[in-house]
Design an enzyme around this catalytic site. Structure first.
Site, mmCIF file in Angstrom:
data_model
loop_
_atom_site.group_PDB
_atom_site.id
_atom_site.type_symbol
_atom_site.label_atom_id
_atom_site.label_comp_id
_atom_site.label_asym_id
_atom_site.label_seq_id
_atom_site.Cartn_x
_atom_site.Cartn_y
_atom_site.Cartn_z
ATOM 1 N N GLU A 50 20.605 27.072 34.224
ATOM 2 C CA GLU A 50 21.846 27.812 34.002
ATOM 3 C C GLU A 50 22.993 26.947 34.472
ATOM 4 O OE1 GLU A 50 22.479 31.679 35.550
ATOM 5 O OE2 GLU A 50 20.991 32.607 34.258
ATOM 6 N N ASP A 61 31.593 36.639 41.348
ATOM 7 C CA ASP A 61 31.012 35.608 42.194
ATOM 8 C C ASP A 61 31.486 35.662 43.633
ATOM 9 O OD1 ASP A 61 29.227 33.948 40.557
ATOM 10 O OD2 ASP A 61 31.010 33.730 39.304
ATOM 11 N N TYR A 180 18.417 39.297 32.341
ATOM 12 C CA TYR A 180 18.825 38.884 33.680
ATOM 13 C C TYR A 180 19.022 40.140 34.503
ATOM 14 C CZ TYR A 180 21.417 36.122 37.213
ATOM 15 O OH TYR A 180 21.835 35.504 38.362
#
Lengths: 273, 406
Positions: A50, A61, A180
């Site tokens: 990734e 994030d 995911y």
């Protein structure tokens, strides 16, 4: 449908193993080192890489990837240069799948130059196998999704602990490549992982989809990777790896650290399997 | 609730999935999709609940101090030598700005949803103060995210929030201003999503925020419309309001959208000038993209990275804008213009000296454009300027610009 993703994850699964997916921020610590780091990751035992596309406002994030993104942006890394890095990686590695992970706006800006189709075709030509856009749920961005589909790039979808059963069915019906699973409510790199709670949510996804389910967020080391892999088809490790590369002094040192990091997780997963 | 639907005023926006034309939507990570769905359901339920509406109206009247008056600024009008300038006095609200209209509503909604913890982002600090105020009254835990740069230039509001019992968390990432505070609030929300209500302070963010914040602020436009008809027997010729994210402008504009004879002007911050790149005028100088959960006009570079903005007013220092403004711009219903730092400071001085009203630096942008506009109009015409906030919070900024220490 991307041949490389299905092949790599399928091979790992049919061998009874667990997939290992390292995440690095493209261009960090240095744009010229990224391709060497990717090769080291593949040699160390990564099933898929990734590659984070830096964005100025990475809302999902934690601080490690935020700072890595800021450093990469300062060094001039753009969506366009990330595609060049993938193309350079492909000169020597036509086997390891590469998924770009990031946010929508940098993709849109590149699309504006020639449309979503031109972007998707360029990404496919560079050797990109999948795209995971954190802030673009399947309900939005139809034109982009169609273009990716036509170019053979998988639109990788996230499933979260908060995803309802009804929505899970909808997501699984559209998902490609792999699913995911976001291990907890939070941001990347947070210290909130509790592998003991992951059995039920992963069983729920496995019941809804035949695709491999890879879990990410908060997996830091061999121990946590093995604990999560007991429930998932594989793991994604990002912040801990980005942190390990942060102060490398050279391309060789960064590549060596990346290879060693991945190899240690690989061993733990192989023992667990 | 009144104003919760705009059908009586024109075309209903947004659509069921939160789109204003091509703008708006819900561009958020999967973890938040459920929380947004929960919020949409709660909002569509409580907005029609009679007890909720009664409680909200009560709080707006007795706690906020509504209706706020409209005021004929005669000396300012004479100074400009054209149309009559009227001010909608949102500066007289409790806590000093229009922001409380929205936080009273969202705070009440959070309470009805059983959320004991509220978070907010703030730029100038007005939304942070308004959230902390309501949280104190409703006994909710309150965390406010604020950029480090804004904390320095709005220290009075930081202290007010602390007095109110809120925790102010300094944001040191990115440009250390409002956009980064929003990122950090989103990160908090995704982490504490079950027990936390995110009180967004402007008409941006993912659906339903642009619509919900607009509807809570539309009380401004509804009152102003009625007040103009009562005192004047006519609607104003033009509306003027400053636009950062755009909540005070949207609140004023919305009830007038169907009144096509009423011109609308949204005033963005031109900072050091649109040609310098140091500004915050996303509608005047930006382009469509995706930021903070919605598609809208924004300021970014060729690589799609959001650019740093500049304005003397922290509340306008934001690289995006509410998606309904983007839609109003493209449809031509509203006009978007820009006023630079110097013009805003001059207007601050004019309004203060001529009318004895110290405007917030954000609102001073609207005053400055209102003055320009009025000068080119006839004396029998009326320009209604939304005086969205008072300038008490800005005295330190004003003093330092004049080279004074307080």
């Amino acid at each position: 449908m991307s041949g490389r993703i299905d092949q790599a994850l399928g091979a790992r699964r049919s061998a009874g193993g667990k997939a290992l997916v390292p995440f690095i921020t493209a261009g960090d610590p240095h744009p010229d080192w990224t391709v060497a780091i990717m090769h080291a990751l593949a040699e160390g035992g990564a099933d898929l890489i990734e590659l984070g596309v830096p964005f100025s406002d990475p809302m999902a994030d934690g601080p490690v990837i935020q700072l890595a993104s800021e450093r990469a942006i300062e060094k001039g890394v753009t969506m366009s240069t990330v595609l060049d890095m993938v193309a350079a990686f492909r000169e020597q590695d036509d086997r390891t799948p590469v998924v770009l992970m990031g946010y929508l706006n940098p993709v849109e800006r590149l699309c504006q130059d020639g449309g979503a189709t031109a972007f998707a075709e360029r990404a496919a030509a560079a050797g990109v196998d999948g795209l995971l856009l954190v802030d673009c749920p399947p309900e939005e961005g139809d034109a982009l999704h169609e273009a990716l589909n036509a170019a053979g790039i998988d639109n990788i979808l996230l499933v979260a602990p908060t995803t309802s059963d009804e929505r899970l069915q909808k997501l699984c019906a559209q998902a490609k490549g792999f699913i995911y699973y976001v291990s907890f409510k939070g941001i990347t790199g947070a210290n909130r992982l509790d592998a003991t709670t992951m059995s039920a949510p992963l069983a729920r996804i496995h019941a809804a989809s035949d695709l491999p389910v890879l879990a990410g967020f908060g997996i830091r080391d061999a121990e946590s990777a093995a604990a999560v892999a007991a429930h998932a088809d594989g793991v994604v490790i990002g912040s801990a790896l980005v942190e390990a590369l942060e102060d490398a002094a050279s391309s060789e040192e960064a590549a060596e650290r990346a290879g060693a990091f991945v190899a240690s997780i690989r061993r733990a997963l192989d023992n667990e399997g | 609730m009144p104003g919760a639907t705009d059908q009586e005023f024109g075309r209903p926006q947004p659509d069921a999935s939160g789109h204003f034309g091509e703008y708006g939507g819900s561009y958020v990570s999967e973890t938040l999709m459920h929380a947004l769905e929960e919020l949409r359901e709660a909002w569509s339920r409580w907005r029609q609940d009679e007890d909720f509406i009664r409680r909200l109206d009560h709080d707006l009247a007795h706690y906020v101090g509504r209706p706020s008056p409209i005021y004929h600024a005669e000396r300012l009008s004479a100074h400009c030598g054209g149309a009559q300038i009227w001010l909608k006095r949102e500066d007289l609200n409790h806590t000093g700005a229009h922001k409380i209209n929205n936080t009273v509503g969202q705070g009440l909604l959070a309470k009805h949803m059983g959320k004991r913890r509220v978070i907010a982002e703030t730029g100038a600090g007005q939304h942070g103060v308004a959230t902390a105020t309501v949280a104190a009254r409703l006994d909710q835990d309150c965390v406010v995210y604020m950029g480090e740069t804004d904390i320095q230039r709005q220290s009075i509001n930081v202290f007010r929030m602390k007095l109110l019992g809120a925790e102010v968390r300094s944001v040191t990432s990115g440009s250390k201003t409002l956009k980064d505070a929003l990122n950090e609030a989103m990160r908090d929300w995704v982490t504490n999503v079950d027990e936390t209500f995110y009180v967004i302070g402007t008409v941006a963010g993912p659906h339903p925020y642009p619509e919900m914040v607009r509807d809570f602020n539309a009380v401004v436009g509804r009152e102003a419309r009625r007040q103009m008809l009562d005192t004047h027997d006519a609607l104003p010729d033009a509306l003027v309001a400053c636009v950062g994210g755009g909540s005070n402008a949207m609140g004023l504009f919305h009830p007038f959208i169907g009144d096509t004879d009423v011109a609308m002007y949204g005033v963005e911050a031109a900072g050091n000038g649109l040609d310098t790149g140091e500004h915050a005028a996303s509608l005047c100088a930006g382009r469509p993209g995706v930021l903070h959960g919605c598609r809208t006009y924004l300021l970014d570079n060729d690589a799609g990275q959001i650019t740093h903005t500049h304005s003397v007013s922290a509340g306008l220092d934001y690289p995006g804008v509410g998606p309904e403004h983007a839609w109003l711009k493209d449809s031509g219903r509203a006009n978007y213009v820009a006023i630079n730092d110097t013009e805003a400071l001059e207007a601050t001085e004019s309004l203060t000296r001529l009318e004895g009203i110290l405007p917030a630096l954000e609102s001073a942008h609207a005053v400055a454009y209102g003055m320009k506009l009025a000068a080119d109009m006839r004396p029998d015409q009326v320009v209604l300027v939304n005086l969205s906030g008072r300038g008490d919070k800005d005295v330190q900024t004003l003093a330092s610009i004049k080279g004074l220490e307080l």
